[in-house]
Write an enzyme that holds these catalytic residues in place. Structure first.
Site, PDB file in Angstrom:
ATOM      1  N   PRO A  77      79.292 -26.046  45.890  1.00 47.92           N
ATOM      2  CA  PRO A  77      78.396 -25.747  44.763  1.00 47.92           C
ATOM      3  C   PRO A  77      78.133 -26.972  43.888  1.00 47.92           C
ATOM      4  CG  PRO A  77      80.545 -24.723  44.442  1.00 47.92           C
ATOM      5  CD  PRO A  77      80.510 -25.218  45.848  1.00 47.92           C
ATOM      6  N   GLY A  83      82.514 -27.311  39.547  1.00 48.60           N
ATOM      7  CA  GLY A  83      83.943 -27.511  39.350  1.00 48.60           C
ATOM      8  C   GLY A  83      84.712 -27.723  40.639  1.00 48.60           C
ATOM      9  N   ASP A  93      87.319 -37.957  40.855  1.00 44.22           N
ATOM     10  CA  ASP A  93      87.663 -37.092  41.978  1.00 44.22           C
ATOM     11  C   ASP A  93      87.376 -37.725  43.333  1.00 44.22           C
ATOM     12  OD1 ASP A  93      88.439 -35.091  40.223  1.00 44.22           O
ATOM     13  OD2 ASP A  93      86.547 -33.997  40.343  1.00 44.22           O
ATOM     14  N   LYS A 119      87.174 -29.056  46.483  1.00 47.02           N
ATOM     15  CA  LYS A 119      88.569 -28.925  46.032  1.00 47.02           C
ATOM     16  C   LYS A 119      88.707 -27.815  45.010  1.00 47.02           C
ATOM     17  CE  LYS A 119      87.836 -30.737  41.752  1.00 47.02           C
ATOM     18  NZ  LYS A 119      87.985 -29.964  40.507  1.00 47.02           N
TER      19      LYS A 119
END
Length: 308
Positions: free
Chosen positions: A107, A111, A149, A18
Site C-alpha cells: 500500500p 505504514g 526503512d 514490513k
C-alpha cells in the site's frame, strides 16, 4: 556482482513490505528526525522493480498496479532517487541510464514502507544492470541516505532497528507468523503522523524494545508475541484517522490475537494464531466492509531479491 546485462535484458527484483512488531520513538531531534527503537518483520506483500538500459544519464520510472496513480513518476520518486544516487556514488563517472518499472502491491503511504521498498529494489536492480562493484553493506549505506526503512527493505527477515531505524541488528525469530492486513481507503503521510505524535507529547524515554517481545520471537510463541506488540505511533495515527478504531475493534472481535496500526498507518495489522485462523479472519473482515481491501500475509520473508 553478476555479469553485465545486455541492453535487451531486464533485471527484476522483488521486495517485501514490513510491519513493526515494536515501534518506540523519542522526541524530535535537532536534525528533525526522531530516535527510534523498532523491531521490523518483512511480510509477504511484494513490490517488483524492473530495470532495463536507457540512454546515458536518463533515469525514468513507470508505476503500475494497486494505487499506482498515487505514486509520483518524476524525480521525486524514491526509486529514481535511488538509481541516481547509485550512479553518482558507484558509477565511476559513467553516465548510466535506466528505465524502471515498479509493480505495486504494497500500500502507498500505508505504514508498510512501500516507497522504501521501491528504493531498495531500484538499488539492487540497477547495481546488477550496470554491473557495479558494490557490496550489500554499501547498498544499505546508500539506502540509509534515502530513507530510514530502506536498509531493512534490502535485508528483510526480522531485525532490530535503532538510530532513525536504519541501524540494523538481526533478531532471532523462530517459526512463521500469520497476519491479516486491512488496507484503508485514505492515506497517512509519515511526517503528518510524527507531527501529531510530537503535538500529543507521546515520546518514550528511554527507548527500549520489550524484552518479552524478543523472547517470544526466540521461542516462536505467537500468543506471547501478541501480548507484547507495541506502537508509539498508534495514538497519533488514530487521532488523524479515528475510523481506524472500528477496524481494530472488529479484528479483535473476529478472533485476532492482537491488532495494531502498522508503522505510521493507516494499514492495520492483525496477528492470527495460525494459518487457518488467518484465512477465517480475512474472510470475516472482508465481509465487514470496513476497509478498502484485506490481504493475508506471513513473515518473516527475505528482503530484496533478484527474480530469475
Amino acid at each position: 556482482m553478476a555479469s553485465p546485462v545486455t541492453e535487451t535484458e531486464a533485471v527484476r527484483v522483488r521486495v517485501a513490505g514490513k510491519v513493526n512488531l515494536a515501534l518506540r520513538s523519542g522526541p524530535r531531534r535537532p536534525d528533525g528526525y526522531h530516535s527510534l527503537a523498532t523491531v521490523f518483520q518483512a511480510v509477504s506483500v511484494f513490490d517488483e522493480v524492473e530495470a532495463t538500459w536507457a540512454k546515458p544519464g536518463q533515469i525514468t520510472v513507470s508505476v503500475v498496479g494497486e494505487q499506482a496513480d498515487l505514486v509520483p513518476s518524476g524525480e521525486s520518486n524514491l526509486a529514481v532517487k535511488a538509481a541516481r544516487l547509485l550512479a553518482a556514488t558507484a558509477g565511476a563517472g559513467q553516465p548510466l541510464g535506466a528505465e524502471l518499472l515498479v509493480r505495486k502491491a504494497i500500500p502507498v503511504t500505508g505504514g508498510m514502507a512501500g516507497g522504501s521498498a521501491d528504493a531498495a529494489g531500484a538499488l539492487l536492480a540497477c547495481a546488477v544492470l550496470w554491473d557495479l562493484d558494490v557490496t550489500p553493506d554499501e547498498l544499505r549505506e546508500l539506502g540509509a541516505q534515502l530513507g530510514a526503512d530502506v536498509p531493512f527493505c534490502l535485508a528483510g527477515g526480522t531485525a532490530l532497528g535503532t538510530g532513525r531505524g536504519d541501524q540494523l541488528a538481526p533478531v532471532l525469530s523462530r517459526g512463521t507468523y500469520h497476519w491479516v492486513l486491512a488496507f484503508n481507503e485514505a492515506e497517512l503521510s509519515t511526517p503528518a503522523v510524527f507531527a501529531k505524535f510530537d503535538e500529543l507529547g507521546l515520546a518514550t524515554e528511554p527507548l527500549t524494545v520489550p524484552s518479552a517481545l524478543l523472547n517470544a520471537l526466540v521461542r516462536g510463541d505467537v500468543q506471547a508475541l501478541g501480548r507484547t506488540l507495541v506502537n508509539d505511533m498508534e495514538p497519533a495515527a488514530l487521532a488523524l484517522r479515528p475510523e481506524l478504531r472500528q477496524v481494530l475493534d472488529a479484528g479483535r472481535e473476529l478472533g485476532a490475537i492482537a491488532a495494531m496500526v502498522s508503522g505510521s498507518g493507516p494499514t492495520v495489522a492483525f496477528l492470527a494464531p495460525n494459518e487457518p485462523a488467518a484465512v477465517d479472519l480475512s474472510v470475516k473482515l472482508s465481509g465487514a466492509g470496513l476497509c478498502r481491501a484485506v490481504k493475508r500475509v506471513s513473515g518473516p520473508v527475505p528482503g530484496a531479491r533478484l527474480v530469475v
